[in-house]
Scaffold this active site. Sequence first.
Site, mmCIF file in Angstrom:
data_model
loop_
_atom_site.group_PDB
_atom_site.id
_atom_site.type_symbol
_atom_site.label_atom_id
_atom_site.label_comp_id
_atom_site.label_asym_id
_atom_site.label_seq_id
_atom_site.Cartn_x
_atom_site.Cartn_y
_atom_site.Cartn_z
ATOM 1 N N LYS A 1 -27.059 6.472 -7.977
ATOM 2 C CA LYS A 1 -28.247 6.246 -7.177
ATOM 3 C C LYS A 1 -28.762 7.526 -6.530
ATOM 4 O O LYS A 1 -29.699 7.497 -5.766
ATOM 5 C CB LYS A 1 -27.950 5.170 -6.125
ATOM 6 N N GLU B 263 0.863 -1.198 0.000
ATOM 7 C CA GLU B 263 0.000 0.000 0.000
ATOM 8 C C GLU B 263 0.883 1.226 0.000
ATOM 9 O O GLU B 263 1.823 1.319 0.778
ATOM 10 C CB GLU B 263 -0.913 -0.023 1.229
ATOM 11 N N HIS C 244 -25.297 -2.739 -0.268
ATOM 12 C CA HIS C 244 -26.480 -2.708 -1.140
ATOM 13 C C HIS C 244 -27.059 -4.099 -1.345
ATOM 14 O O HIS C 244 -26.319 -5.068 -1.484
ATOM 15 C CB HIS C 244 -26.103 -2.152 -2.511
#
Lengths: 410, 468
Positions: free
Chosen positions: B250, B33, B51
Amino acid sequence: MRALVVIGAGASGMAAAISAHDSGVKDILIIERGPEMGGILTQCIHSGFGLHTFHEELTGPEYADRFQKEVLKRGIDVLLNTTVLEIDSHFIRYINSTGIYEEECQAIVLAMGSRERARGALNIPGERPAGIFSAGTAQHLMNLDGCRIGKKVVILGSGDIGLIMARRLTLEGSHVLAVVEIMPYSGGLKRNIVQCLEDFSIPLYLSHTITEIKGKKRVEGVAVSPVDENLQPLPDRSFDIPCDTLLLSVGLLPENELTKKAGAELSSTGGPVVDDSYETSLPGVFAAGNVLHIHDLVDYVSQEAEEAGRNAARYILSGECDEACIPVVPGHGVRYAVPQFISRTGKDALIKFRIAKPMRNAVISLISDGRIIKRMRKKVVSPGEMERVSVQKSLIDSELKLEVAENDET
Amino acid sequence: MMDYDVIVIGGGVTGTAIAWYLARYDIKVLLLEKECELCEGASKANSGIAHSGYDPEPGTLKASLNVRGSRMLHSLASLLDLDYMQNGAMVLAFSDSDLKKLEKLKERGSANGVSYSEMLSKDEVLRRERNVSKDVKAALFFPTSAIICPFSLVYAFAENAAVNGVEVRTSAPVTGIEKRRDGFVIHSDDLSFASRSVVNAAGIYADRISAMVVPEYFSLTPRRGEYVLLDKTEGFVTSTLFRTPAELGKGVLVTPTVHGNILVGPDCIETGEKDNTATVSKGLAAVMESGRKSVPELNYRTIITSFSGVRAHPDGNDFIIDMPCPGFFNAAGIESPGLTASPAIGEMAGSMVAEYLKAKKKNNYIETRKKIVRASSLSPEKLNDLIATNPGYGRIVCRCESVSEGEIVEAVRRGAVTLDGVKRRVRAGMGRCQGGFCTPLLLDILSRELNVKKEMLGKKGPGSEVLV
Ligand SMILES: Cc1cc2nc3c(=O)[nH]c(=O)nc-3n(C[C@H](O)[C@H](O)[C@H](O)COP(=O)(O)OP(=O)(O)OC[C@H]3O[C@@H](n4cnc5c(N)ncnc54)[C@H](O)[C@@H]3O)c2cc1C
Ligand SMILES: Cc1cc2nc3c(=O)[nH]c(=O)nc-3n(C[C@H](O)[C@H](O)[C@H](O)COP(=O)(O)OP(=O)(O)OC[C@H]3O[C@@H](n4cnc5c(N)ncnc54)[C@H](O)[C@@H]3O)c2cc1C
């Protein structure tokens, strides 16, 4: 079962405990989250405390020390490094490194002080770099921990802490580039504007605000915009000030999470609703100091807390509880008034209030049911300074209203 | 000789999920990372919704991995001790055309395999959510939708992977990749690591990593989404409230977070800059206005912070999970619902890698992980026991979120080296005063535990030092 528990050992908590003790309640416990008594005073190393109480100018720690000695002299129990987690009318729960405790008590004085409004409350857009401090955090880091927080500093908000920090930073060798204030006037004490800004030629931008924070890792600058009369920024007149640090001094909020959770009624000050004995809507729970409303002078904090302590003692010893039936209503020109209710007991009531905007030749009127019962004149009044007025209860009918107007009718 | 069997690039939810899945095989895994903490990319700034899966186009990877991921999260919540709550989601309709779209959404949901959804009448919506706008006409309710703390997911994957032998290196940006006959050499500034295979999970930078190995065949467009976060108000809204979707995404949602705050956002702005996570006043104003259309009583005076995250939008509009050349894998273009899909992405990409390496499962694999104890959530008896063994759990450092010193020390033990790293792990500084009170104390604790001078400590990493 304790007689009295005081939450917080700042100026208000210490004064409340001392006066309750002197009124005959000996079984008192003060609980303080910090490692020492004094609250915010411990980090206010500037002088300017206690003129009214001691008739000399002390530093914050010196002022705190005088009260601490009185607490210790009376042998009042103090728990440091201990946080109160939850309260109810006659119950508290607290925690420290030896465990979690529950205790019943006859009365409580809330003296938790305040916290600072953070960046989020202003919703200033931009990145979220290091180098943004609320003024009190900066004060803690500099005065208690001996740290340096920045080299080129812009301060947003001209309240007292911001002003005092402008001077402090300058004295420590940082360069304070500007103090930016959205209102057309400063929210701080006049003496602080002179002693902290003017004496050091630090520019004060009134009717300006910060509209963007630049820099990804550390602050690299701020965008400053003038605002219109509705306090809306005028972006085409915006300019940048490169800096590595932004200090936010945008107001204190009474610290009332415990109060709220306990179900006490809160007022528009952010503190609990109280009567003129400083009792909240929870029987036996009293409040004083910044937890009730934000004070600019510690002397008044101590006085208010003494009163609250005395009343708590009276409640414990006699079980007496006044019926506070007269509402105090902030009228035209008044932002808030404390207490929100007064009782018929006793001769006078002391009302503290803040006005909504600065005025010259102000007339302060106390009105009961449409009748003016007291009138005072003041050359200058400003929202930055708390006003106090005493009123004779026998003059009031069913309601007391406060109004402030600029005197043009002579 | 190869140092590693597989190197995963990127310590967001995608990279750590893949590492977590690979950890069950008997292979040597390294995760790299670039920042000095995990979870510094999109994974730290999103809506935190698991979701249900009604939204993606049927037949896409997004659709199948969303639905599978949502189910996996449901069981991982206890295995990995996640901050997760199934609260259900409502898609609110405010017009007749919205109502028609809801019908389509219901069908799309079933096509994707979302097992259950329910049409709610106006009265039913308002009965369940008293603060929704009275203009609502109906809503489609998805009970399997959940809220999740995205940080908790990344740390859970990473910690479980580490316990099972995965090596995690932070402050290790991949700067070049050389293809060799038997594998790859990965360069990270002055260091290099040889590996039989590589997985690219570099978020918005995944197009650049991929281009280091194969000719560029996809590019990622940064699309920023901004939010405002409000203070805790119990019971103000309980389910996640979506608006009926327009063209892009959305739309602005209003949702409780697992920790009880209220989150409003995001918008969708193409900035052209991969690391532009600034908020802008116009964007925030639009988000706030939009939120009030669903919930008029939102009290923006209780905002405690605003933030934004960057979606890695791929040209093809679907997740890119593939092996464009032997041993090199992409898990790229992971925009929403990437958080939800992460365990399924981990499983899919991890299985592809395992097959390529012909890896065998370990027999001493540890399946569970425990989160850092939250002292304030314990019963008084349990807390007293804990304090007896470690007094630090009785010292409250962050008053807004009631975080004890014991928790902060444990966060450092688990890898936190910055203020933000502590904040994401144990929420110190995450509350209404945003670190006003605890910053000085946190600097003391970090300095002591990491044995570095306070002046060296940063909010995020080098260059973000708090003191000078
Ligand atoms: C920066 C600054 C400069 C000032 N300058 C001046 C000046 O020059 N002159 C002047 O007269 N006045 C000045 N004032 C005003 C005055 O000093 C303060 O208003 C006063 O000290 C506040 O006292 P307090 O007891 O209400 O609150 P605090 O001092 O804040 O005390 C509250 C205490 O309660 C404790 N506490 C809170 N919650 C808990 C809990 N749950 N459990 C246990 N303990 C808890 C806190 O740790 C704290 O010690 C200044 C104020 C500030 C902030
Ligand atoms: C506004 C917004 C809202 C969202 N809402 C939701 C939601 O509600 N539900 C949902 O399921 N999903 C949501 N998502 C999607 C989800 O957040 C992402 O799909 C997910 O976080 C992507 O994770 P990642 O690991 O692929 O990317 P990242 O989290 O960005 O991680 C990539 C990592 O790679 C590192 N890296 C980059 N280059 C290098 C290099 N050269 N060397 C080493 N490391 C490198 C980065 O530093 C970073 O840590 C949302 C996304 C956004 C932006």
